[in-house]
Design an enzyme around this catalytic site. Sequence first.
Site, PDB file in Angstrom:
ATOM      1  N   THR A  23      31.382  37.821  43.227  1.00  0.00           N
ATOM      2  CA  THR A  23      32.653  38.544  43.360  1.00  0.00           C
ATOM      3  C   THR A  23      32.568  39.663  44.388  1.00  0.00           C
ATOM      4  OG1 THR A  23      33.255  38.037  41.083  1.00  0.00           O
ATOM      5  CG2 THR A  23      34.329  39.945  42.061  1.00  0.00           C
ATOM      6  N   SER A  67      27.752  32.859  41.247  1.00  0.00           N
ATOM      7  CA  SER A  67      26.401  32.856  40.674  1.00  0.00           C
ATOM      8  C   SER A  67      26.216  31.774  39.630  1.00  0.00           C
ATOM      9  CB  SER A  67      26.061  34.223  40.090  1.00  0.00           C
ATOM     10  OG  SER A  67      26.775  34.460  38.908  1.00  0.00           O
ATOM     11  N   THR A  99      27.991  38.224  39.038  1.00  0.00           N
ATOM     12  CA  THR A  99      27.529  38.857  37.802  1.00  0.00           C
ATOM     13  C   THR A  99      27.251  37.865  36.676  1.00  0.00           C
ATOM     14  OG1 THR A  99      29.829  39.151  37.155  1.00  0.00           O
ATOM     15  CG2 THR A  99      28.762  41.002  38.269  1.00  0.00           C
ATOM     16  N   ASP A 100      27.801  36.656  36.808  1.00  0.00           N
ATOM     17  CA  ASP A 100      27.718  35.719  35.673  1.00  0.00           C
ATOM     18  C   ASP A 100      26.280  35.407  35.268  1.00  0.00           C
ATOM     19  OD1 ASP A 100      30.438  35.712  35.770  1.00  0.00           O
ATOM     20  OD2 ASP A 100      30.660  33.655  36.496  1.00  0.00           O
TER      21      ASP A 100
HETATM   22  N1  ASP Z   1      32.550  36.594  37.973  1.00  0.00           N
HETATM   23  C1  ASP Z   1      31.491  36.422  38.819  1.00  0.00           C
HETATM   24  C2  ASP Z   1      31.053  37.660  39.559  1.00  0.00           C
HETATM   25  O1  ASP Z   1      31.160  38.687  38.972  1.00  0.00           O
HETATM   26  C3  ASP Z   1      31.458  35.229  39.650  1.00  0.00           C
HETATM   27  C4  ASP Z   1      30.003  34.987  39.930  1.00  0.00           C
HETATM   28  O2  ASP Z   1      29.196  35.239  39.059  1.00  0.00           O
HETATM   29  O3  ASP Z   1      29.692  34.587  41.038  1.00  0.00           O
HETATM   30  O4  ASP Z   1      30.596  37.665  40.641  1.00  0.00           O
END
Ligand code: ASP
Length: 337
Positions: A23, A67, A99-100
């Site tokens: 993100t 991710s 973050t995932d």
């Molecule tokens: N929601 C996710 C992020 O915070 C998407 C990911 O993990 O790429 O980046």
Amino acid sequence: MASQAPDPQRSAARIAVFALGGTIAMAPREGGGGVTPGLDADDLIGAVRPWLDGLDVTAETVANVSSSSLSMAQIADVAGRARAAIAGGATGVVVTQGTDTIEETAFLLDLLLDLEAPVVVTGAMRAPSQAGADGPANLLAAIRTAASPSARGAGVLVVFNDEIHAARFVSKRHTHRPSAFASPLVGPIGWIAEGRPRIALKPARRTPTLAWQGGALPEVVLLPIPMDDGGRLVRALLPDPPAGVVLQAMGAGHIPRDLVPLVAELAAAIPVVLASRTGAGETLRQTYGFAGSEIDLISGRGLIAAGSLDGPKARILLAMLLAQGADRARINAAFED
Ligand code: ASP
């Protein structure tokens, strides 16, 4: 952002940033349909350049994916890049990503690296195009933490929302808030105030280092156990079991009693680690004695207690141990540790 006095300790810092997407690097798709990875490492650094206080920061785009599509091999590659950067004179490393999977990638980096130099993982919960985007603040905080001598020897860190977490303990606990990261067992080990990283606590021991350069990895399946589980998934694994299984069991390490014979059969064939789906606390070993309890499964059926690792982290550790050809005794010892 308010201007912050430069910290003289940071002046000699050289920070290598490796960007993997997520993100923090996402932009709206043309014509609508949500944000997707699009910004590279230079774009990310560009957003914080006015606050870098003369820090020597190099940035490289290693991947640009969400991710959820990162592989363990990519993280082993990042570990290699981090080692090379430090050997080449960098004093700290920052990894930006989605973050995932940060709770898994940061733990994997912690297992693979035994650097004294700080290695810090960060990301964003809001894309740069959203109001209140948190990426620049998180990246700046991560760079400053990586530049801080106080973060040396603390193992891999996750910096998010002005908190500093040890990779071993951190997990993502919310789907969309900027405060999504927490270390439920121990809390954050430090914080950022006015741009200054403060490490209040250091883990009593470093995570033991396991060498893995990438390549084929033994398959380890993470299996959730919900109430009234009829055993379909365990049964499906039995004829051709993977290299290992981690059960995300209930409470302190419990499964429905009718599942016990199936799980026992699986544990006779492959290492089966007993973790908890609660998200915090150790798998118990000697409290409950009912059928399907932790005593039944660990002492009676040969399952391996995950200790204080949650399911996703236990899966990473088991995969790394199996990649090294570890036998049951060594696997047991590693989870005891
Ligand atoms: N929601 C996710 C992020 O915070 C998407 C990911 O993990 O790429 O980046």
